[in-house]
Scaffold this active site. Sequence first.
Site, PDB file in Angstrom:
ATOM      1  N   GLU A 271       4.444  -2.433  13.395  1.00 24.35           N
ATOM      2  CA  GLU A 271       3.164  -2.462  12.688  1.00 24.35           C
ATOM      3  C   GLU A 271       1.959  -2.505  13.632  1.00 24.35           C
ATOM      4  O   GLU A 271       0.979  -1.796  13.432  1.00 24.35           O
ATOM      5  CB  GLU A 271       3.122  -3.623  11.690  1.00 24.35           C
TER       6      GLU A 271
ATOM      7  N   MET B 269       4.929   2.920   1.874  1.00 28.91           N
ATOM      8  CA  MET B 269       6.152   2.596   2.599  1.00 28.91           C
ATOM      9  C   MET B 269       6.698   3.839   3.292  1.00 28.91           C
ATOM     10  O   MET B 269       6.812   4.894   2.691  1.00 28.91           O
ATOM     11  CB  MET B 269       7.170   2.018   1.601  1.00 28.91           C
ATOM     12  N   GLU B 270       7.057   3.653   4.568  1.00 28.41           N
ATOM     13  CA  GLU B 270       7.379   4.779   5.456  1.00 28.41           C
ATOM     14  C   GLU B 270       8.831   5.228   5.407  1.00 28.41           C
ATOM     15  O   GLU B 270       9.334   5.764   6.398  1.00 28.41           O
ATOM     16  CB  GLU B 270       7.027   4.390   6.885  1.00 28.41           C
ATOM     17  N   ASN B 271       9.558   5.041   4.282  1.00 27.96           N
ATOM     18  CA  ASN B 271      10.965   5.470   4.195  1.00 27.96           C
ATOM     19  C   ASN B 271      11.168   6.825   4.849  1.00 27.96           C
ATOM     20  O   ASN B 271      10.368   7.734   4.667  1.00 27.96           O
ATOM     21  CB  ASN B 271      11.377   5.583   2.727  1.00 27.96           C
TER      22      ASN B 271
ATOM     23  N   GLY C  93       0.828  -1.199   0.000  1.00 30.92           N
ATOM     24  CA  GLY C  93       0.000   0.000   0.000  1.00 30.92           C
ATOM     25  C   GLY C  93       0.864   1.251   0.000  1.00 30.92           C
ATOM     26  O   GLY C  93       0.688   2.149  -0.805  1.00 30.92           O
TER      27      GLY C  93
ATOM     28  N   HIS D  90       4.723   6.178  11.521  1.00 30.26           N
ATOM     29  CA  HIS D  90       5.917   5.325  11.560  1.00 30.26           C
ATOM     30  C   HIS D  90       7.191   6.129  11.823  1.00 30.26           C
ATOM     31  O   HIS D  90       8.190   5.566  12.251  1.00 30.26           O
ATOM     32  CB  HIS D  90       6.090   4.586  10.232  1.00 30.26           C
TER      33      HIS D  90
ATOM     34  N   GLU E  34       1.650   5.818   7.692  1.00 28.23           N
ATOM     35  CA  GLU E  34       3.041   5.953   7.258  1.00 28.23           C
ATOM     36  C   GLU E  34       3.706   7.116   7.993  1.00 28.23           C
ATOM     37  O   GLU E  34       4.868   7.027   8.376  1.00 28.23           O
ATOM     38  CB  GLU E  34       3.138   6.140   5.743  1.00 28.23           C
TER      39      GLU E  34
END
Length: 878
Positions: A325, A268-270, A266, A306, A303
């Site tokens: 998570e 991504m929390e880079n 869905g 995070h 996100e």
Amino acid sequence: MRTSQPQTIYLKDYKVPPFLVDHVDLRFELFEEGARVYNSMEIRRNPDAESGQSLELDGEGLELEGLTLNGLPLADDDFEVTSGGLRVDKVSDKFTLGVVTWILPQDNTRLEGLYKSSGMFCTQCEAEGFRWITYFPDRPDVMARFRTRVEADKARYPVLLSNGNDVEKGDLEDGRHFVTWEDPFPKPCYLFALVAGDLAEKKDTFTTQSGREIDLRMYVEPRNAAKCDHALDSLKRSMRWDEQIYGREYDLDIFMIVAVDDFNMGAMENKGLNIFNSSCVLATPDTATDLAFQRIEAIVAHEYFHNWSGNRVTCRDWFQLSLKEGFTVFRDSQFSSDMGSPTVKRIEDATLLRTAQFAEDSGPMAHPVRPDSYIEISNFYTLTVYEKGAEVVRMIHTLLGEEDFRKGSDLYFERHDGQAVTTDDFVKAMEDASGRDLTQFRRWYQQAGTPIVDVSDAYDPDAKTYTLTLRQRIPATPGQETKQPQHIPFALGLVGEHGEDLPLKLQGEDDAPAQRVLDLTDEQQTFVFHDVAAQPVPSLLRGFSAPVKVHYPWTRDQLLFLMSHDSDGFNRWDAGQRLAVDVIQSMVDEPQERTVDPRLVTAFRQLLSDTDLDQALVAKMLQLPSEAYLIELADEADVQAIHKARTRVLNQLALELRDELVACYLRNREDGPYEPTPQAIARRSLKNTALAWLLHINDEEGRMLARQQFENAGNMTDQSGALRALVNSEFEEDRDTALASFYDRFREDPQVVEQWFAIQASSVRAGTLPAVEALLTHEAFDWKNPNKIRSVIGAFAGQNLANFHATDGSGYRFLAQHILSLDSSNPQIAARLVSPLTRWRNYSQAYRDGMRAALEQIHAKPDLSKDVYEVVHKSLKG
Ligand SMILES: [Zn+2]
């Protein structure tokens, strides 16, 4: 058959990393025919590790072009390229290793590591994608400071992004340019990101509680520039909320969101550079439904959250995935609850859990929230780790209370900032801050399977006592035959004859609260309540206070009573669901029964006309239990019988309530501007449910209303609501006209075309498989795009249950065939598609053989990916 057995990785084998990386200097040269990656790592031995170990780096699919130690080339016999990486034997305690690799992003269909999507470069490194970019210790407990220089053709890729702040940029020869990014926060390589493309930029700002101004930037393909507002607004709301509720402020100067069409997940929390699947971030009222608006708000928040729960404090190893998570899903569900209707959000979460997570928890892939082993970690991005993990955190919140929970989260962030830790560290912080002993509670992380709580009760009219006995048991799961009792917070109310909450007074207490949370810690416990004036109806597990199944012999009259009287909105809804389940199940068991219990019809009639009750709750209460949920509840599911029984109930309700449905539809019709408020969403939901029911019985007036709504809709919720109703009806001509006109209007918009695919692939009309097969050859279908695969194959196998489980086995063969072809191009997506087949043992004989045959067919493929192998192998083994 495969030649080598894929390796299982165990939590008990965890060892600290032998080497640490303090600093990484990366330089990417991006070209059309490939990319060259220069990687310079400052490495030192970990003082906590066994001494004398060789340096081992992970790497997959890399062409090694150069290797230097402290600036000098390494001789061929000083290192070895192994099947999964690179080994250097003679290294000192502190050194710099330089690696140059050549990779092929344009051919990367796995969508892990660096790849191309619609002409742009992007990355996905969680969980183990970084090893497809360069050699590196690819594990979350190695945290390094990254400096990244990206070089590419300036005309094709004017935007060059990576994590952190941009510190330098300039032009190069041959029309190329570069940007250098520096991230001051040490991070594991799974949080690394890079994006290069011709992207439109949408800007905004956010001022933090301490007065710092943050640059918010969103990057999308130019055609999507008008679809960013909702995500940016959601982001600002999330940033404010996290400051207010958790005291967490954003830490970098820039926060960026990029939308990508081809994406396995869905979002991504880079760090500082979140990458989103386009379908989870882009929205306008014309192109996205209410559901999409709500989902986007929740995912943007997730996100963003995070940044603290995941990035600043990260996981020690992938067994701890729920550390970030579970906690973050809990945080985003609190946020959604605060932004909308808390009861409705709770209903949605519980529905997902009871339908899909409970199924996972009782199937061959069942695993604890903190798994003990895995073959391929990508297979453990599961509902158990995410949703059950969030329920576990919610239970801690319930046990500690708001104030102590906040103290616990403050302590956790303070104690572990910049560290890679375990779920146990999280629980320990909660214990230390609150003084509460959570020793037994920890079993929620260790034991798989959904606990069942059997409830029995007795009322003594002379003593005025009400006795409640709770017994818990947890079914065996693979690798865990016997279980220890868990600590279950069990919220309870007793409803008196006029709908009032009776006081809950235990022996020796002065206080008598109207609702309380019982601590169920033993296998069996009895609670005696005093001064109970009359026989109550128990309202059990209020607000779904624990992810358990409750068994209690409610009568239909008791359920009807709770449905209209329980002060707990969740249990009001739940009573209605239990009643509907009971009625549908009785029709499965006794096919000769012709009519639905008139009490259910009366209850639904009341709901349809009740304008006093929260309309968002009414909209939820009108939804009959799904086929997936009914299948989950059955011991040996007969899908066709369940489908027929549910359809008969729906038919009869719709026929008997036809006039009320029309009235409800007309009452909730509105022409004002689109607003995604809870009230407006409830109105649209009620209206579209009424429409769907009317078309279910092929009502002529319904047909006219659907056509009007389809033609005049001012937003996608109404447009697709009308389309879905027509597609599921027998009005063939209207259906075909609407489908063609919808596609014509939206053919240029991939997110809308995906909805168009999904509506057709999930159509409940009998015999839709040939139509679904035809969609796979449609001009808009693309085998390389996971969203398209999900919207056709995923929607068919996951939502179109009567057709997927056709007794001739055609649905299973269809799925197996496509899993096999996807296995080589995108193993992650292929593995996720297997899941509808995994619980074959829970189906009756007519289905079991076909499902098993499909699994065996997949299992027999030579060189099956370890992703698919793990799921199929465990399913067959059971
Ligand atoms: Zn997440």
